[in-house]
Design a protein around this motif. Structure first.
Motif, PDB file in Angstrom:
ATOM      1  N   LEU A 176      11.374   7.893  11.056  1.00  0.00           N
ATOM      2  CA  LEU A 176      10.739   8.695  10.010  1.00  0.00           C
ATOM      3  C   LEU A 176      10.290   7.829   8.844  1.00  0.00           C
ATOM      4  N   ALA A 177      11.092   6.808   8.512  1.00  0.00           N
ATOM      5  CA  ALA A 177      10.729   5.909   7.418  1.00  0.00           C
ATOM      6  C   ALA A 177       9.434   5.171   7.738  1.00  0.00           C
ATOM      7  N   VAL A 178       9.286   4.708   8.973  1.00  0.00           N
ATOM      8  CA  VAL A 178       8.065   4.018   9.388  1.00  0.00           C
ATOM      9  C   VAL A 178       6.882   4.985   9.376  1.00  0.00           C
ATOM     10  N   TRP A 179       7.086   6.188   9.905  1.00  0.00           N
ATOM     11  CA  TRP A 179       6.048   7.229   9.939  1.00  0.00           C
ATOM     12  C   TRP A 179       5.505   7.511   8.533  1.00  0.00           C
ATOM     13  N   ARG A 180       6.431   7.679   7.597  1.00  0.00           N
ATOM     14  CA  ARG A 180       6.022   7.999   6.226  1.00  0.00           C
ATOM     15  C   ARG A 180       5.368   6.802   5.548  1.00  0.00           C
ATOM     16  N   LEU A 181       5.821   5.597   5.863  1.00  0.00           N
ATOM     17  CA  LEU A 181       5.208   4.394   5.314  1.00  0.00           C
ATOM     18  C   LEU A 181       3.749   4.291   5.733  1.00  0.00           C
ATOM     19  N   ILE A 182       3.493   4.535   6.995  1.00  0.00           N
ATOM     20  CA  ILE A 182       2.115   4.477   7.502  1.00  0.00           C
ATOM     21  C   ILE A 182       1.269   5.561   6.845  1.00  0.00           C
ATOM     22  N   LYS A 183       1.794   6.779   6.756  1.00  0.00           N
ATOM     23  CA  LYS A 183       1.028   7.871   6.168  1.00  0.00           C
ATOM     24  C   LYS A 183       0.709   7.611   4.703  1.00  0.00           C
ATOM     25  N   ARG A 184       1.650   6.974   3.991  1.00  0.00           N
ATOM     26  CA  ARG A 184       1.446   6.703   2.567  1.00  0.00           C
ATOM     27  C   ARG A 184       0.304   5.718   2.354  1.00  0.00           C
ATOM     28  N   ASP A 185       0.172   4.720   3.214  1.00  0.00           N
ATOM     29  CA  ASP A 185      -0.918   3.750   3.085  1.00  0.00           C
ATOM     30  C   ASP A 185      -1.197   3.110   4.436  1.00  0.00           C
ATOM     31  N   PRO A 186      -2.088   3.720   5.220  1.00  0.00           N
ATOM     32  CA  PRO A 186      -2.385   3.183   6.554  1.00  0.00           C
ATOM     33  C   PRO A 186      -3.276   1.946   6.534  1.00  0.00           C
ATOM     34  N   THR A 187      -3.744   1.545   5.350  1.00  0.00           N
ATOM     35  CA  THR A 187      -4.692   0.436   5.276  1.00  0.00           C
ATOM     36  C   THR A 187      -4.014  -0.935   5.332  1.00  0.00           C
ATOM     37  N   GLN A 188      -2.696  -0.962   5.256  1.00  0.00           N
ATOM     38  CA  GLN A 188      -1.987  -2.231   5.336  1.00  0.00           C
ATOM     39  C   GLN A 188      -2.066  -2.795   6.758  1.00  0.00           C
ATOM     40  N   ASN A 189      -1.883  -4.080   6.878  1.00  0.00           N
ATOM     41  CA  ASN A 189      -1.967  -4.737   8.188  1.00  0.00           C
ATOM     42  C   ASN A 189      -0.627  -4.611   8.915  1.00  0.00           C
ATOM     43  N   TYR A 190      -0.379  -3.417   9.438  1.00  0.00           N
ATOM     44  CA  TYR A 190       0.882  -3.150  10.123  1.00  0.00           C
ATOM     45  C   TYR A 190       0.748  -3.482  11.606  1.00  0.00           C
ATOM     46  N   THR A 191       1.351  -4.557  12.040  1.00  0.00           N
ATOM     47  CA  THR A 191       1.438  -4.847  13.474  1.00  0.00           C
ATOM     48  C   THR A 191       2.656  -4.130  14.040  1.00  0.00           C
ATOM     49  N   ASN A 192       2.674  -3.937  15.344  1.00  0.00           N
ATOM     50  CA  ASN A 192       3.844  -3.317  15.965  1.00  0.00           C
ATOM     51  C   ASN A 192       5.102  -4.140  15.721  1.00  0.00           C
ATOM     52  N   ARG A 193       4.946  -5.440  15.731  1.00  0.00           N
ATOM     53  CA  ARG A 193       6.109  -6.309  15.525  1.00  0.00           C
ATOM     54  C   ARG A 193       6.652  -6.155  14.103  1.00  0.00           C
ATOM     55  N   LYS A 194       5.753  -6.059  13.124  1.00  0.00           N
ATOM     56  CA  LYS A 194       6.202  -5.883  11.741  1.00  0.00           C
ATOM     57  C   LYS A 194       6.896  -4.538  11.560  1.00  0.00           C
ATOM     58  N   LEU A 195       6.345  -3.478  12.165  1.00  0.00           N
ATOM     59  CA  LEU A 195       6.954  -2.158  12.061  1.00  0.00           C
ATOM     60  C   LEU A 195       8.303  -2.116  12.767  1.00  0.00           C
ATOM     61  N   ALA A 196       8.383  -2.770  13.908  1.00  0.00           N
ATOM     62  CA  ALA A 196       9.652  -2.817  14.629  1.00  0.00           C
ATOM     63  C   ALA A 196      10.724  -3.515  13.793  1.00  0.00           C
ATOM     64  N   SER A 197      10.329  -4.573  13.107  1.00  0.00           N
ATOM     65  CA  SER A 197      11.267  -5.284  12.242  1.00  0.00           C
ATOM     66  C   SER A 197      11.748  -4.384  11.114  1.00  0.00           C
ATOM     67  N   MET A 198      10.830  -3.600  10.526  1.00  0.00           N
ATOM     68  CA  MET A 198      11.215  -2.669   9.467  1.00  0.00           C
ATOM     69  C   MET A 198      12.214  -1.627   9.970  1.00  0.00           C
ATOM     70  N   ALA A 199      12.059  -1.227  11.241  1.00  0.00           N
ATOM     71  CA  ALA A 199      12.951  -0.228  11.825  1.00  0.00           C
ATOM     72  C   ALA A 199      14.220  -0.853  12.412  1.00  0.00           C
ATOM     73  N   HIS A 200      14.324  -2.189  12.319  1.00  0.00           N
ATOM     74  CA  HIS A 200      15.478  -2.925  12.844  1.00  0.00           C
ATOM     75  C   HIS A 200      15.663  -2.664  14.343  1.00  0.00           C
ATOM     76  N   MET A 201      14.540  -2.783  15.063  1.00  0.00           N
ATOM     77  CA  MET A 201      14.546  -2.576  16.510  1.00  0.00           C
ATOM     78  C   MET A 201      13.766  -3.687  17.180  1.00  0.00           C
ATOM     79  N   SER A 202      14.016  -3.866  18.456  1.00  0.00           N
ATOM     80  CA  SER A 202      13.179  -4.776  19.235  1.00  0.00           C
ATOM     81  C   SER A 202      11.803  -4.141  19.394  1.00  0.00           C
TER      82      SER A 202
END
Length: 277
Positions: A176-202
């Motif tokens: 949910l934290a990642v979902w809301r982060l993207i919705k708040r500003d989708p223009t950032q350069n979010y790679t899957n690897r960066k998002l996975a790191s934010m979620a503390h997952m592989s």
């Protein structure tokens, strides 16, 4: 207040996504209008919009077709159409006369989509619509009109049945934290690897969980939100398509045009022209 044979439109500049003082959630008012339309032939079956619509017709000549069901709009009733709803409309028997407002809403209403509902209505809600219609007739603008429109949105959404709200009770907090982060500003350069790191997952676990939680891949969700944001800028600002492409995180106008056309079935320039017509 009865208004005859006038098309009265108030447009509002792109807001900074701060909440009005009269609403407990962020609201952006896009249009407020009172119209008398001879032929209301709107085709939003493919050209869906990322904003809410509220209608109150003054007669019963308007029809909306949604999900293979035709609905005759009744005079004095209030109808709410959620973002990303595909529908068509038409008139029969005469000109449709209606008040309507377009807006976006955050908080518990941020994820609503793809439905139309008739609201119960209330004396307060009708009184605010009457007052807004009168202000439009008098060509009033400014903060008073905008804040009254915000109050209207608040009253209308309070009447939305709770079953139309999307809850995420069974979704992990990291997702949910990642979902809301993207919705708040989708223009950032979010790679899957960066998002996975934010979620503390592989990487693999993150992509699988995101899809199972929301029914969409992370990158497609990011793209959809970028296109929604671009659509709002095309609709609501006079900024060039080059500027909107850059603002919304696309590398250039040509790539933006290709992607927008692919997924929205219309070019950015045609979308802007169609939406303002």
């Amino acid at each position: 207040r009865k208004i005859k044979n006038k098309s009265l439109r108030q447009e509002f500049p792109m807001a900074n996504h701060e909440a009005f003082s009269l609403t407990p959630f962020p609201v952006d008012i896009l249009f407020a209008r009172y119209d008398v339309i001879q032929e209301w032939n709107l085709d939003a079956s493919e050209l869906v919009m990322p904003y809410w619509r509220l209608y109150r017709p003054e007669n019963s000549f308007g029809y909306i077709r949604i999900k293979e069901q035709e609905i005759q709009l009744q005079a004095g009733k209030i109808y709410l159409i959620a973002p990303d709803t595909a529908f068509t409309s038409c008139t029969r028997g005469g000109r449709i006369e209606k008040f309507y407002i377009h807006f976006t809403a955050g908080g518990p209403y941020a994820d609503c989509s793809d439905f139309m509902v008739e609201l119960p209505g209330s004396a307060a809600l009708h009184a605010v619509i009457d007052q807004l219609s009168g202000m439009l007739a008098d060509r009033q603008a400014g903060d008073s009109l905008k804040h009254l429109a915000g109050a209207l949105v608040n009253l209308a959404l309070e009447q939305l049945p709770r079953e139309y709200l999307i809850t995420h009770n069974n979704i992990e907090s990291q997702m949910l934290a990642v979902w809301r982060l993207i919705k708040r500003d989708p223009t950032q350069n979010y790679t899957n690897r960066k998002l996975a790191s934010m979620a503390h997952m592989s990487l693999g676990v993150f992509i699988k969980k995101f899809y199972s939680s929301f029914g969409i891949t992370p990158q497609r969700f990011i793209l959809d939100k970028k296109l929604d944001l671009a659509a709002l800028y095309l609709l609501q600002s006079s900024e060039s398509i080059d500027g909107i492409a850059e603002r919304c995180g696309f590398c250039n106008r040509y790539y933006f045009t290709r992607i927008f056309t692919k997924y929205r079935k219309i070019s950015p320039a045609a979308f802007r022209k169609h939406s303002r017509s």
